[in-house]
Design a protein around this motif. Structure first.
Motif, PDB file in Angstrom:
ATOM      1  N   PHE A  64      41.244  25.480  56.769  1.00 21.32           N
ATOM      2  CA  PHE A  64      39.877  25.009  56.979  1.00 21.32           C
ATOM      3  C   PHE A  64      38.841  25.828  56.216  1.00 21.32           C
ATOM      4  O   PHE A  64      37.767  25.321  55.879  1.00 21.32           O
ATOM      5  CB  PHE A  64      39.557  25.019  58.481  1.00 21.32           C
ATOM      6  CG  PHE A  64      40.464  24.138  59.286  1.00 21.32           C
ATOM      7  CD1 PHE A  64      40.258  22.772  59.348  1.00 21.32           C
ATOM      8  CD2 PHE A  64      41.554  24.673  59.947  1.00 21.32           C
ATOM      9  CE1 PHE A  64      41.102  21.954  60.075  1.00 21.32           C
ATOM     10  CE2 PHE A  64      42.409  23.867  60.686  1.00 21.32           C
ATOM     11  CZ  PHE A  64      42.190  22.506  60.741  1.00 21.32           C
ATOM     12  N   PRO A  78      40.098  16.983  53.812  1.00 19.99           N
ATOM     13  CA  PRO A  78      41.014  16.017  54.413  1.00 19.99           C
ATOM     14  C   PRO A  78      40.327  14.685  54.680  1.00 19.99           C
ATOM     15  O   PRO A  78      39.094  14.620  54.792  1.00 19.99           O
ATOM     16  CB  PRO A  78      41.408  16.699  55.724  1.00 19.99           C
ATOM     17  CG  PRO A  78      40.179  17.464  56.097  1.00 19.99           C
ATOM     18  CD  PRO A  78      39.603  17.948  54.792  1.00 19.99           C
ATOM     19  N   ARG A 105      38.974  11.696  56.927  1.00 23.78           N
ATOM     20  CA  ARG A 105      38.462  11.701  58.303  1.00 23.78           C
ATOM     21  C   ARG A 105      39.340  10.826  59.181  1.00 23.78           C
ATOM     22  O   ARG A 105      39.608   9.664  58.863  1.00 23.78           O
ATOM     23  CB  ARG A 105      37.013  11.212  58.334  1.00 23.78           C
ATOM     24  CG  ARG A 105      36.438  11.160  59.736  1.00 23.78           C
ATOM     25  CD  ARG A 105      34.946  10.978  59.731  1.00 23.78           C
ATOM     26  NE  ARG A 105      34.477  10.711  61.095  1.00 23.78           N
ATOM     27  CZ  ARG A 105      33.304  11.071  61.552  1.00 23.78           C
ATOM     28  NH1 ARG A 105      32.480  11.723  60.774  1.00 23.78           N
ATOM     29  NH2 ARG A 105      32.952  10.790  62.778  1.00 23.78           N
ATOM     30  N   LEU A 114      44.547  19.568  65.460  1.00 17.10           N
ATOM     31  CA  LEU A 114      43.620  18.439  65.542  1.00 17.10           C
ATOM     32  C   LEU A 114      42.300  18.855  66.187  1.00 17.10           C
ATOM     33  O   LEU A 114      41.242  18.321  65.851  1.00 17.10           O
ATOM     34  CB  LEU A 114      44.250  17.287  66.313  1.00 17.10           C
ATOM     35  CG  LEU A 114      45.406  16.563  65.588  1.00 17.10           C
ATOM     36  CD1 LEU A 114      45.968  15.444  66.454  1.00 17.10           C
ATOM     37  CD2 LEU A 114      44.939  15.997  64.245  1.00 17.10           C
ATOM     38  N   LYS A 172      40.929  21.804  65.762  1.00 16.27           N
ATOM     39  CA  LYS A 172      40.217  22.452  64.660  1.00 16.27           C
ATOM     40  C   LYS A 172      39.682  21.403  63.678  1.00 16.27           C
ATOM     41  O   LYS A 172      38.600  21.570  63.106  1.00 16.27           O
ATOM     42  CB  LYS A 172      41.144  23.423  63.944  1.00 16.27           C
ATOM     43  CG  LYS A 172      41.483  24.667  64.761  1.00 16.27           C
ATOM     44  CD  LYS A 172      42.391  25.607  63.981  1.00 16.27           C
ATOM     45  CE  LYS A 172      42.677  26.875  64.764  1.00 16.27           C
ATOM     46  NZ  LYS A 172      43.545  27.819  64.013  1.00 16.27           N
ATOM     47  N   MET A 173      40.450  20.313  63.507  1.00 19.42           N
ATOM     48  CA  MET A 173      39.986  19.245  62.619  1.00 19.42           C
ATOM     49  C   MET A 173      38.702  18.616  63.163  1.00 19.42           C
ATOM     50  O   MET A 173      37.768  18.310  62.407  1.00 19.42           O
ATOM     51  CB  MET A 173      41.069  18.180  62.470  1.00 19.42           C
ATOM     52  CG  MET A 173      40.749  17.119  61.441  1.00 19.42           C
ATOM     53  SD  MET A 173      40.883  17.709  59.740  1.00 19.42           S
ATOM     54  CE  MET A 173      42.659  17.546  59.499  1.00 19.42           C
ATOM     55  N   ASP A 174      38.625  18.436  64.493  1.00 15.37           N
ATOM     56  CA  ASP A 174      37.395  17.922  65.108  1.00 15.37           C
ATOM     57  C   ASP A 174      36.217  18.850  64.816  1.00 15.37           C
ATOM     58  O   ASP A 174      35.117  18.399  64.483  1.00 15.37           O
ATOM     59  CB  ASP A 174      37.570  17.802  66.626  1.00 15.37           C
ATOM     60  CG  ASP A 174      38.420  16.604  67.023  1.00 15.37           C
ATOM     61  OD1 ASP A 174      38.623  15.710  66.184  1.00 15.37           O
ATOM     62  OD2 ASP A 174      38.885  16.572  68.178  1.00 15.37           O
ATOM     63  N   PHE A 185      35.920  20.951  62.351  1.00 19.47           N
ATOM     64  CA  PHE A 185      35.640  20.878  60.915  1.00 19.47           C
ATOM     65  C   PHE A 185      34.733  19.687  60.613  1.00 19.47           C
ATOM     66  O   PHE A 185      33.727  19.815  59.902  1.00 19.47           O
ATOM     67  CB  PHE A 185      36.957  20.780  60.142  1.00 19.47           C
ATOM     68  CG  PHE A 185      36.796  20.568  58.671  1.00 19.47           C
ATOM     69  CD1 PHE A 185      36.597  21.648  57.814  1.00 19.47           C
ATOM     70  CD2 PHE A 185      36.850  19.291  58.118  1.00 19.47           C
ATOM     71  CE1 PHE A 185      36.453  21.456  56.442  1.00 19.47           C
ATOM     72  CE2 PHE A 185      36.703  19.090  56.753  1.00 19.47           C
ATOM     73  CZ  PHE A 185      36.508  20.170  55.916  1.00 19.47           C
ATOM     74  N   TRP A 186      35.071  18.519  61.183  1.00 18.44           N
ATOM     75  CA  TRP A 186      34.283  17.323  60.898  1.00 18.44           C
ATOM     76  C   TRP A 186      32.919  17.366  61.572  1.00 18.44           C
ATOM     77  O   TRP A 186      31.957  16.785  61.064  1.00 18.44           O
ATOM     78  CB  TRP A 186      35.055  16.070  61.305  1.00 18.44           C
ATOM     79  CG  TRP A 186      36.018  15.657  60.228  1.00 18.44           C
ATOM     80  CD1 TRP A 186      37.374  15.727  60.250  1.00 18.44           C
ATOM     81  CD2 TRP A 186      35.663  15.159  58.940  1.00 18.44           C
ATOM     82  NE1 TRP A 186      37.893  15.295  59.053  1.00 18.44           N
ATOM     83  CE2 TRP A 186      36.874  14.935  58.231  1.00 18.44           C
ATOM     84  CE3 TRP A 186      34.462  14.872  58.307  1.00 18.44           C
ATOM     85  CZ2 TRP A 186      36.903  14.444  56.928  1.00 18.44           C
ATOM     86  CZ3 TRP A 186      34.484  14.378  57.005  1.00 18.44           C
ATOM     87  CH2 TRP A 186      35.689  14.173  56.332  1.00 18.44           C
TER      88      TRP A 186
END
Length: 223
Positions: free
Chosen positions: A67, A74, A76, A179, A181-183, A185-186
């Protein structure tokens, strides 16, 4: 004699001045209106843009690789779209909206984004990160209030209905840590895009609304 005549004229003028009625005095005051409110909101979006650059760097380093890698981009995920309001609206379509519709969309988006940021603040693992997140949340709360002020000054009603997230802040719905962490990030990416677009919105809006009007008010003042 000429000296006597001059003294008589002077005496007459003094008497006339002393018996003049109260004269109106000009008092210059500035009427604060929509123009100043829009300028304040524009300045706040630019400040938040600057603030977010530092916050994002600190938070992405906290998340760790991949990240915090500069080329990490990545796609979305659909679940992110449901949780965080997206700013990826066609630019021509966005500009085609009324001022009221754009302001309402900004108000709703920042209200929801603020809820998610406050959730991050409660989960942050370092004191420095919690401090930065807390400061940013305070500034973003100010932006929400400032947008509400602009809408009020222009005669627009605030959006009705819930503006917060569908899931209570702090509730983890990600099936795994990656996932989650992906939230996060977005969330930061969308905030960046919203602030960039909002700055452009308020810059255009302040050109349409005249600046604060300087008015002259008459007040009775005596000598």
């Amino acid at each position: 004699s000429p000296a006597g005549d001059s003294w008589g004229i002077f005496t007459f003028l003094c008497a006339a001045l002393c018996n003049l009625p109260a004269l109106p005095a000009l008092n210059c005051s500035e009427e604060l209106g929509a123009g100043q409110s829009i300028q304040k909101t524009y300045d706040l979006t630019r400040y938040l843009e600057h603030q977010l650059r530092t916050l994002a760097g600190t938070y992405l380093n906290y998340l760790g690789p991949p990240f915090n890698e500069p080329d990490f981009n990545p796609p979305r995920l659909a679940r992110a779209t449901e949780r965080v309001p997206s700013a990826t609206v066609d630019l021509d379509l966005w500009r085609g909206l009324t001022d009221n519709a754009r302001l309402a969309a900004n108000y709703r988006a920042y209200s929801r984004l603020l809820c998610y940021l406050r959730a991050l603040d409660g989960q942050a693992g370092t004191a420095e990160l919690r401090h930065r997140l807390g400061h940013f949340c305070s500034s973003l709360q100010g932006l929400v209030l400032s947008i509400a002020g602009v809408m009020s000054s222009l005669g627009y009603p605030l959006p009705v209905g819930p503006a917060g997230p569908s899931v209570p802040p702090g509730t983890s719905v990600a099936p795994n840590d990656f996932l989650k962490k992906m939230d996060d990030f977005w969330l930061l990416k969308e905030l960046q895009t919203w602030l960039w677009r909002s700055a452009k919105d308020f810059n255009r809006l302040k050109k349409k609304v005249p600046p604060a009007v300087v008015t002259l008010r008459l007040e009775a003042r005596g000598f």
